[in-house]
Scaffold this motif. Structure first.
Motif, PDB file in Angstrom:
ATOM      1  N   VAL A  79      10.055   6.203  -1.379  1.00 54.08           N
ATOM      2  CA  VAL A  79       9.906   4.883  -1.972  1.00 54.08           C
ATOM      3  C   VAL A  79       9.624   5.064  -3.460  1.00 54.08           C
ATOM      4  O   VAL A  79       8.721   5.807  -3.839  1.00 54.08           O
ATOM      5  N   ALA A  80      10.412   4.376  -4.290  1.00 54.02           N
ATOM      6  CA  ALA A  80      10.171   4.368  -5.735  1.00 54.02           C
ATOM      7  C   ALA A  80       9.622   2.997  -6.109  1.00 54.02           C
ATOM      8  O   ALA A  80      10.322   1.985  -5.976  1.00 54.02           O
ATOM      9  N   ALA A  81       8.345   2.966  -6.481  1.00 53.56           N
ATOM     10  CA  ALA A  81       7.686   1.709  -6.856  1.00 53.56           C
ATOM     11  C   ALA A  81       7.831   1.504  -8.359  1.00 53.56           C
ATOM     12  O   ALA A  81       7.358   2.329  -9.156  1.00 53.56           O
ATOM     13  N   PHE A  82       8.496   0.411  -8.744  1.00 54.84           N
ATOM     14  CA  PHE A  82       8.761   0.156 -10.156  1.00 54.84           C
ATOM     15  C   PHE A  82       7.697  -0.761 -10.750  1.00 54.84           C
ATOM     16  O   PHE A  82       7.038  -1.539 -10.043  1.00 54.84           O
ATOM     17  N   GLU A  83       7.542  -0.655 -12.057  1.00 57.99           N
ATOM     18  CA  GLU A  83       6.559  -1.454 -12.754  1.00 57.99           C
ATOM     19  C   GLU A  83       6.924  -2.934 -12.669  1.00 57.99           C
ATOM     20  O   GLU A  83       8.103  -3.291 -12.585  1.00 57.99           O
TER      21      GLU A  83
ATOM     22  N   ASN B 271       0.868  -1.183   0.000  1.00 57.49           N
ATOM     23  CA  ASN B 271       0.000   0.000   0.000  1.00 57.49           C
ATOM     24  C   ASN B 271       0.902   1.228   0.000  1.00 57.49           C
ATOM     25  O   ASN B 271       1.226   1.789   1.046  1.00 57.49           O
ATOM     26  N   PHE B 272       1.313   1.653  -1.200  1.00 53.88           N
ATOM     27  CA  PHE B 272       2.283   2.742  -1.308  1.00 53.88           C
ATOM     28  C   PHE B 272       1.703   4.100  -0.916  1.00 53.88           C
ATOM     29  O   PHE B 272       2.442   5.021  -0.584  1.00 53.88           O
ATOM     30  N   GLN B 273       0.385   4.251  -0.951  1.00 55.69           N
ATOM     31  CA  GLN B 273      -0.232   5.542  -0.628  1.00 55.69           C
ATOM     32  C   GLN B 273       0.100   5.989   0.790  1.00 55.69           C
ATOM     33  O   GLN B 273       0.134   7.175   1.084  1.00 55.69           O
TER      34      GLN B 273
END
Length: 515
Positions: A85-89, A74-76
């Motif tokens: 935080v860098a969320a990658f594809e 839950n990156f929000q």
């Protein structure tokens, strides 16, 4: 490594991501590690590859960077976190991803090491050539710096390409006509200006690649730095490294007042070159000016405003220069050693127009400025000499005629000769014609003004009416005074040589402030 630079590399490589948390972070990263359950301490200089289950709580008060290759978190919840935080594809190979990041860190460590050496070279005080030679040893390829007029400011001394094209240019110090045509045909100046990094160009003339970057002073381009792919192929990190190096070149040139004050001014550096290097062969300068559209005429003049010419003015040099450019349109101009200098090119029978001189004198008078104008000359090799004439005209003019604003060297050349003579023999008063000195002493003793009479007589030989008018006396009074003058001096003033001797003596007395 600058974090923003790493993100740029990742995007270029095709890795998509979304940022959560503190978007202002841009740390220097040294290490990259996979986050494990045993991690209890974090380092801001380390990049962490974290599985979603090991991401720290959102309230962690630590400015760290975490990359997550999973989409299950839950990156929000990290939107307001102190870290990022860098969320990658999805679909990214963790091994390939980590290897790419490690390669980037290795490259930047090499850049950092090289930049450390180059910064030391910059602050060594050894000048541009030393900085270029140091960079050549680090990059392993030859480097060149040119100004906007295609003049080489510096070139690698240790590595010289085995290429006739570069050998010829090295001999002249300028990019050749063929080279200029190549630059124009390929719009290189425009392409380099538009990019935010070193621009790669394959040069068909020499069958080799080049990296080109802009050299700027206060945001204004004043030249280019180039590296030739001559000794070995460029490394992957050379483009970024070379871009950083170009900033050091800009800093080095900013130390030079001539570049700092004349940034972006066309033709200025040609004039500096002419003044700095007396009697230099100017064929290549004339060719460059012609190629750049500047039409040289038969004769030249130098107009100069040295420090004493503007020291009592409220205007700055740059402001004076901007206004003078419009008054003396079509000229080449520069600020050199705190002196505003204009090179004027005219046909042999073409003088300064009354309009130009009125405009110039009005501006100088209104702003308490003093300018000197040299004699005309026809060989650019003599520019340094005539530059000195213009400066000397001001220095002598202020000494002898302080009320004026424009001083012609032709009016002061005798005083310049006296100034030169005085350095060798300080007793130049002994050169005054004895008859004139008797007249001077007679005035002192008897309170007469025969010196004023003889000065006007020498100004207007054979014109008694004009002489009487200038002295505000009757002609008969003039005849009486001239009789006394001839009696005191023992001179009849009938030969040209007598006029010459007395005129020269008047100049000496004026130079010594005796009259």
């Amino acid at each position: 490594m600058e974090y923003i630079q790493l993100l740029s590399h990742l995007k270029e490589q095709g890795y998509g991501y979304h940022i959560y948390g503190n978007s202002l972070l841009d740390p220097d990263l040294i290490h990259a590690r996979i986050l494990t359950e045993q991690n209890h301490a974090y380092s801001p200089s380390t990049l962490y590859l974290a599985p979603a289950r090991l991401l720290p709580p959102p309230d962690l008060d630590n400015s760290i960077i975490l990359f997550c290759l999973e989409q299950s978190a839950n990156f929000q919840q990290y939107e307001t976190s102190a870290f990022q935080v860098a969320a990658f594809e999805p679909g990214i190979s963790q091994g390939e991803f980590l290897n790419f990041i490690l390669d980037c860190l290795t490259e930047i460590q090499q850049i950092t090491s090289g930049m450390h050496i180059l910064v030391n070279a910059l602050f060594s005080g050894n000048g541009l050539q030393y900085l270029i030679d140091t960079a050549t040893n680090i990059f392993g390829n030859p480097i060149y710096v040119i100004d906007l007029q295609y003049k080489y400011l510096a070139m690698s001394a240790g590595i010289v390409p085995d290429n006739i094209f570069f050998q010829e240019e090295s001999a002249t110090g300028y990019i050749s006509e063929t080279g200029i045509q190549h630059i124009t045909r390929n719009n290189l100046d425009e392409k380099v200006q538009k990019t935010n990094h070193a621009y790669y160009h394959y040069n068909e003339l020499i069958q080799k690649g080049m990296l080109i970057d802009t050299v700027e002073i206060q945001g204004v381009g004043i030249g280019h730095v180039m590296m030739l792919e001559s000794e070995h192929e460029f490394y992957d990190f050379d483009r970024e490294f070379f871009h950083r190096f170009s900033k050091l070149i800009s800093m080095e040139l900013q130390k030079d007042s001539s570049f700092r004050r004349n940034k972006g001014v066309m033709y200025s550096y040609f004039l500096i070159d002419l003044i700095k290097h007396p009697k230099k062969n100017t064929n290549h300068i004339q060719e460059r000016l012609k190629a750049m559209g500047y039409n040289l005429k038969e004769t030249f003049y130098i107009i100069a405003i040295p420090t004493v010419g503007y020291s009592t003015s409220d205007l700055k040099m740059e402001v004076i220069l901007e206004r003078m450019k419009f008054i003396l349109s079509g000229s080449i101009y520069v600020i050199y050693e705190n002196t505003i200098v204009f090179l004027i090119s005219r046909n042999l029978n073409q003088r300064f127009s009354d309009y130009e001189m009125n405009q110039l004198e009005n501006y100088l008078n209104a702003n308490n400025l003093k300018a000197g104008i040299s004699n005309f000359y026809q060989n650019l090799e003599d520019t340094a000499c005539f530059y000195q004439q213009a400066v000397s005209a001001v220095l002598l003019g202020i000494k002898l005629s302080p009320a004026s604003s424009v001083y012609y060297f032709s009016d002061y050349y005798l005083y310049k000769m006296l100034e030169t003579l005085e350095r060798e023999d300080p007793q130049i008063q002994f050169l005054i014609q004895p008859g004139l000195m008797k007249l001077y002493l007679y005035d002192k003793e008897h309170g007469t003004d025969f010196m004023d009479t003889i000065i006007e007589f020498l100004k207007h030989p054979g014109q008694p009416a004009n002489i009487a008018d200038a002295l505000h006396i009757h002609k008969n009074t003039l005849l009486y005074r001239m009789g006394k003058i001839k009696q005191i001096t023992g001179c009849d003033f009938v030969e040209g040589e007598e006029y010459m001797n007395y005129n020269l003596s008047v100049k000496i007395m004026k130079y010594l402030h005796l009259i």
